[in-house]
Design a protein around this motif. Structure first.
Motif, PDB file in Angstrom:
ATOM      1  N   VAL A 309       0.859  -1.257   0.098  1.00 58.50           N
ATOM      2  CA  VAL A 309      -0.089  -0.299   0.045  1.00 58.50           C
ATOM      3  C   VAL A 309       1.038   1.184   0.071  1.00 58.50           C
ATOM      4  CG1 VAL A 309      -1.930  -1.236   1.240  1.00 58.50           C
ATOM      5  CG2 VAL A 309      -0.302   0.000   2.568  1.00 58.50           C
ATOM      6  N   THR A 311       1.104   5.918  -0.295  1.00 58.64           N
ATOM      7  CA  THR A 311       0.179   7.381  -0.334  1.00 58.64           C
ATOM      8  C   THR A 311       0.701   8.090  -1.269  1.00 58.64           C
ATOM      9  OG1 THR A 311       1.595   8.301   1.453  1.00 58.64           O
ATOM     10  CG2 THR A 311       0.053   6.840   2.217  1.00 58.64           C
ATOM     11  N   ASP A 322      -4.906   8.831   4.062  1.00 54.82           N
ATOM     12  CA  ASP A 322      -5.237   7.591   3.191  1.00 54.82           C
ATOM     13  C   ASP A 322      -4.114   7.122   2.230  1.00 54.82           C
ATOM     14  OD1 ASP A 322      -5.061   9.058   0.179  1.00 54.82           O
ATOM     15  OD2 ASP A 322      -5.846  10.507   1.734  1.00 54.82           O
ATOM     16  N   ILE A 324      -3.590   3.772  -0.414  1.00 56.98           N
ATOM     17  CA  ILE A 324      -4.370   2.716  -1.412  1.00 56.98           C
ATOM     18  C   ILE A 324      -3.493   1.686  -1.875  1.00 56.98           C
ATOM     19  CG2 ILE A 324      -5.617   4.861  -2.447  1.00 56.98           C
ATOM     20  CD1 ILE A 324      -3.616   4.831  -4.926  1.00 56.98           C
ATOM     21  N   VAL A 326      -4.113  -0.845  -5.821  1.00 58.24           N
ATOM     22  CA  VAL A 326      -5.102  -1.235  -6.854  1.00 58.24           C
ATOM     23  C   VAL A 326      -4.340  -2.593  -7.279  1.00 58.24           C
ATOM     24  CG1 VAL A 326      -5.948  -0.638  -8.953  1.00 58.24           C
ATOM     25  CG2 VAL A 326      -5.773   0.861  -7.338  1.00 58.24           C
ATOM     26  N   LEU A 336      -9.742  -2.696  -5.512  1.00 53.85           N
ATOM     27  CA  LEU A 336      -9.216  -1.440  -4.958  1.00 53.85           C
ATOM     28  C   LEU A 336      -9.213  -1.267  -3.477  1.00 53.85           C
ATOM     29  CD1 LEU A 336      -8.423   1.835  -4.892  1.00 53.85           C
ATOM     30  CD2 LEU A 336     -10.613   2.300  -5.495  1.00 53.85           C
ATOM     31  N   VAL A 338      -8.857   0.993  -0.422  1.00 50.01           N
ATOM     32  CA  VAL A 338      -8.743   2.439   0.135  1.00 50.01           C
ATOM     33  C   VAL A 338      -8.801   2.315   1.697  1.00 50.01           C
ATOM     34  CG1 VAL A 338      -9.712   4.674   0.465  1.00 50.01           C
ATOM     35  CG2 VAL A 338      -9.942   3.521  -1.611  1.00 50.01           C
ATOM     36  N   HIS A 339      -7.469   2.480   2.139  1.00 47.96           N
ATOM     37  CA  HIS A 339      -7.177   2.481   3.577  1.00 47.96           C
ATOM     38  C   HIS A 339      -7.328   4.030   4.256  1.00 47.96           C
ATOM     39  CE1 HIS A 339      -6.116  -1.851   4.011  1.00 47.96           C
ATOM     40  NE2 HIS A 339      -5.611  -1.854   3.008  1.00 47.96           N
ATOM     41  N   ALA A 447      -3.184   1.618 -11.512  1.00 55.32           N
ATOM     42  CA  ALA A 447      -4.012   2.638 -10.564  1.00 55.32           C
ATOM     43  C   ALA A 447      -4.812   3.429 -11.400  1.00 55.32           C
ATOM     44  CB  ALA A 447      -3.188   3.137  -9.428  1.00 55.32           C
ATOM     45  N   ILE A 496      -6.121   9.915  -6.983  1.00 54.94           N
ATOM     46  CA  ILE A 496      -6.547   9.945  -5.695  1.00 54.94           C
ATOM     47  C   ILE A 496      -7.902  10.531  -5.529  1.00 54.94           C
ATOM     48  CG2 ILE A 496      -5.953  11.030  -3.415  1.00 54.94           C
ATOM     49  CD1 ILE A 496      -4.122   8.736  -4.042  1.00 54.94           C
ATOM     50  N   PHE A 499     -10.484   7.482  -6.478  1.00 55.68           N
ATOM     51  CA  PHE A 499     -10.495   6.367  -5.335  1.00 55.68           C
ATOM     52  C   PHE A 499     -11.258   6.876  -4.179  1.00 55.68           C
ATOM     53  CE2 PHE A 499      -6.696   4.443  -7.393  1.00 55.68           C
ATOM     54  CZ  PHE A 499      -7.343   4.035  -8.629  1.00 55.68           C
ATOM     55  N   THR A 602     -13.101   9.730   4.030  1.00 57.40           N
ATOM     56  CA  THR A 602     -11.769   9.463   3.460  1.00 57.40           C
ATOM     57  C   THR A 602     -10.818  10.523   4.562  1.00 57.40           C
ATOM     58  OG1 THR A 602     -12.062  10.838   1.874  1.00 57.40           O
ATOM     59  CG2 THR A 602     -12.295   8.413   1.481  1.00 57.40           C
TER      60      THR A 602
END
Length: 761
Positions: A309, A311, A322, A324, A326, A336, A338-339, A447, A496, A499, A602
């Motif tokens: 992951v 940023t 956040d 991501i 992908v 996808l 999204v953390h 992504a 970004i 997402f 988010t």
């Protein structure tokens, strides 16, 4: 050097803890019933005015509850729901009265905009009828004259627009008139002013020209150490008995001389009542958290620490909300993830951190600093998804088919260890020039492949493409502007954005389906008459435009201006014609994004609304049992968060505008004997006083006064019918949509104004 901002709130408002104390009561429900009973009684056609004691007897209120009745009456009078007449008797307000916010104009006249309405039903208040109201106060105004339409509406073909305009004006083209009869609430709690002294008379002169020119300072409340004359000070008004006398107030804080570094931004901070420091007990609660995440915190979470992951954030960001990832699945579809930082794990309902975060509502990003919603230990530390550190997240893991259509979504509590931190510039560079040796090059490419499909689908469904470059001031260590930097909304930003939109939509849809009360992000459809006014602006630029009530027509317009000098001005004009996006407990959708379901999920480090949504999502998914707001509470919560967001946005825009104008001022001042720098510009409006223009390199708006137009021996005349200036000998025409070259003529930093003059080629 004076008091902290939290102490200032003792003078000008109430602190979060005070609000809690004032609003909480074991007899809250009984009070609501008593209030409803009182309102019903006052609305009865047979009601005759009664005083407090008579009302208590009529409503059969027991002696033990009479104090509650008196408090309810006081609150309703303060709100403007009822008013006191002769002999202490009360009647319900209504009829020819309006409650709203008064907005003054420089000539002394004012307008009252009713609460919970649009400005189309404003009430005009003549200069001599404003009473002791101040700009921005909540007032009660008595309507003196009614109105109907001006003659000009007879040429409007759109029936709906014509009817709305006819409701606004009188036969002479004027708004209904009124006079202020009561000030319900002072909004100018912190006034920025210049301290002055003449002999024993001490006073302050507000910076805002819409406020009274002089505020007399109470000699009994002067600080032990008086400010130096012409120092900037923060003033709180204590009373104003009559317009024939000056308002009285006292000094809350001495900000220092005008040339003190950073004082310009401090003035904006105090004017917007932003809290610079956290209360000691709040900071202490944040500091009690360990810097390490325990195994107990991780046990019940999905472990994503070995997955790549990453940023993408601005260069100077420190609060990474956040991350991501992908990946393409074997069947050619996408997954996808999204953390989002799990702020709810640390900020528990009703804790001191929670109360302070709610009070602030959001972080504020000024030109020279960030005023965070949460203490630094959390905002830039434990909650920030920094690289190579274990961090707790709340994730939305979404599946999309080959065309970018959502297939499924699941939500989970997770732990990650970010593999890479990109700036937008770094990500964009790698996307434009892929590096086979860099494993993240392919991840970014994958992504963007998905983000591009999501973006295409969104615009196809009717979303408006209102992306614009952003210009921000870059400052030196003393807070002076050294350059203006333009940030384009390139593919790295769009990636970004798509997402985050997808995650917000998925969360909103899930919560809505579970019928759990929550906060939603809404954007109502624009008013037809506002779009009609915007249409006139577009026509002034010479563009053809269809029926703007249709989103397709707006999309076509936006495509036609893409890449043109007028693009920025037209997009800003469109935004101004639309209603503002707000928070609401009602999931009515988002017009601009063309989404039926939408919320904010988010950014919980910087927005309290997102923190609420995290708690609600955790509750409906069974991830954790947590207290969430009831539906009856969400209306007030949504309004508060919309207000704090609006206040922060105002401060952010004002700080950037100030620093951008400072750049122009320093640029002109520093040119010396060299030619003054020139700027390309476009005329976006023409009035009697001159040309309203926008610099196309820095997007700064200003005025070319009539006297600053290039010389014509025959002079200029203003053609009002065509909105243009026409000169003769030689013949010249200046009208909307025309590109010109200008230099800075005058900058007024106090009033945030700039005048330009045209470079005569």
């Amino acid at each position: 050097m004076g008091l902290s901002l939290h102490i200032i709130h003792l003078y000008i408002s109430i602190t979060p803890n005070q609000k809690k104390k004032n609003s909480s009561s074991t007899g809250g429900r009984k009070n609501e019933k008593l209030k409803e009973q009182l309102l019903k009684f006052l609305n009865d056609p047979s009601y005759r005015p009664l005083n407090k004691s008579e009302l208590a007897r009529a409503l059969e209120v027991t002696p033990k509850r009479r104090q509650q009745l008196r408090q309810i009456i006081a609150d309703m009078e303060s709100e403007g729901t009822i008013r006191k007449i002769k002999k202490g008797r009360y009647v319900k307000r209504g009829g020819a009265e309006m409650i709203g916010i008064i907005q003054f104009h420089t000539h002394g006249n004012a307008f009252v905009d009713p609460e919970n309405s649009n400005k189309d039903s404003s009430l005009f208040i003549p200069k001599d009828a404003t009473g002791t109201a101040l700009h921005g106060d909540k007032v009660v105004a008595k309507i003196m004259t009614r109105g109907s339409s001006p003659q000009s509406t007879k040429n409007i073909k759109n029936t709906q627009t014509k009817e709305r305009l006819e409701q606004r004006f009188s036969d002479s083209g004027k708004l209904p008139e009124g006079q202020v009869i009561k000030v319900l609430e002072r909004k100018n709690g912190a006034i920025i002013a210049t301290y002055q002294r003449k002999g024993k008379f001490v006073y302050a002169q507000p910076d805002n020209p819409l406020l009274p020119a002089t505020i007399e300072l109470d000699p009994e409340k002067l600080p032990a150490k008086l400010p130096e004359p012409r120092n900037k000070v923060v003033i709180a008004i204590t009373d104003w008995i009559s317009r024939k006398a000056n308002p009285r107030g006292h000094i809350v804080k001495d900000l220092g001389p005008l040339d003190t570094p950073g004082i310009d931004i401090l003035q904006i901070i105090y004017a917007h009542k932003l809290s610079l420091k956290f209360p000691e007990e709040v900071t202490k609660e944040a500091n009690n958290f360990s810097d390490r995440i325990s195994e107990e915190d991780i046990q019940s979470r999905e472990d994503w620490r070995k997955r790549p992951v990453f940023t993408i954030d601005p260069d100077d960001a420190r609060d990474f909300d956040d991350a991501i990832l992908v990946e393409k699945t074997k069947d050619g579809n996408w997954e996808l993830a999204v953390h989002i930082a799990d702020v709810a794990h640390y900020v528990r309902p009703k804790s001191l951190l929670d109360k302070e975060a709610y009070y602030r509502g959001n972080s504020t990003y000024l030109a020279d600093r960030v005023i965070p919603m949460l203490p630094e230990k959390l905002s830039n530390g434990l909650c920030s998804l920094v690289p190579e550190k274990d961090r707790l997240t709340h994730a939305a893991v979404m599946q999309f088919n080959k065309n970018g259509t959502p297939k499924s979504v699941r939500f989970c509590k997770a732990v990650i260890n970010s593999a890479r931190r990109f700036t937008y510039k770094e990500a964009y560079a790698l996307m434009q020039k892929p590096d086979p040796q860099n494993p993240f090059s392919q991840r970014l490419s994958t992504a963007w492949e998905l983000a591009k499909k999501l973006r295409e689908r969104r615009f196809k469904s009717g979303a408006l493409e209102l992306d614009m470059p952003e210009v921000r001031a870059v400052l030196d260590k003393n807070g002076k502007t050294i350059r203006l930097e333009k940030t384009e909304n390139d593919e790295s930003h769009q990636l970004i954005e798509e997402f985050m939109l997808a995650a917000n939509e998925a969360v909103a849809k899930h919560i809505k389906e579970k019928m759990k009360p929550s906060v939603y992000r809404i954007h109502e459809d624009p008013d037809s008459d506002k779009l009609f006014e915007f249409r006139q602006l577009v026509l002034n630029y010479g563009f053809k435009v269809g029926d703007l009530d249709s989103p397709n027509a707006i999309q076509s317009l936006l495509k036609s201006v893409q890449g043109r000098p007028e693009e920025h001005a037209i997009k800003v004009g469109l935004l101004k014609s639309m209603k503002r996006a707000t928070y609401s407990e009602e999931p009515i959708g988002h017009y601009g994004l063309s989404k039926t379901n939408y919320t904010h999920f988010t950014s919980p480090i910087r927005r309290y609304a997102d923190l609420i949504v995290h708690r609600v999502l955790a509750s409906v998914t069974g991830a954790i049992s947590t207290k969430t707001p009831k539906l009856t509470e969400l209306n007030g919560i949504s309004k508060h968060l919309s207000d704090t967001e609006r206040n922060s946005a105002s401060a952010e825009m004002e700080s950037q505008k100030l620093k951008q104008l400072e750049f122009l001022w320093l640029e002109t001042k520093g040119s010396g004997d060299s030619p003054t720098p020139t700027h390309p510009a476009i005329i976006h409006n023409v009035r009697r006083k001159g040309l309203f223009i926008e610099l196309t390199d820095h997007f700064i708006k200003g005025l070319v006064p009539e006297h600053a137009l290039p010389h014509c021996r025959g002079g200029y005349w203003f053609d009002g019918s065509m909105s243009r200036f026409v000169g003769s000998k030689p013949k010249r025409i200046f009208e909307a949509g025309q590109e010109i070259l200008v230099t800075v003529d005058r900058v007024d930093l106090d009033q945030r104004l700039v005048d330009f003059k045209i470079v005569d080629n």
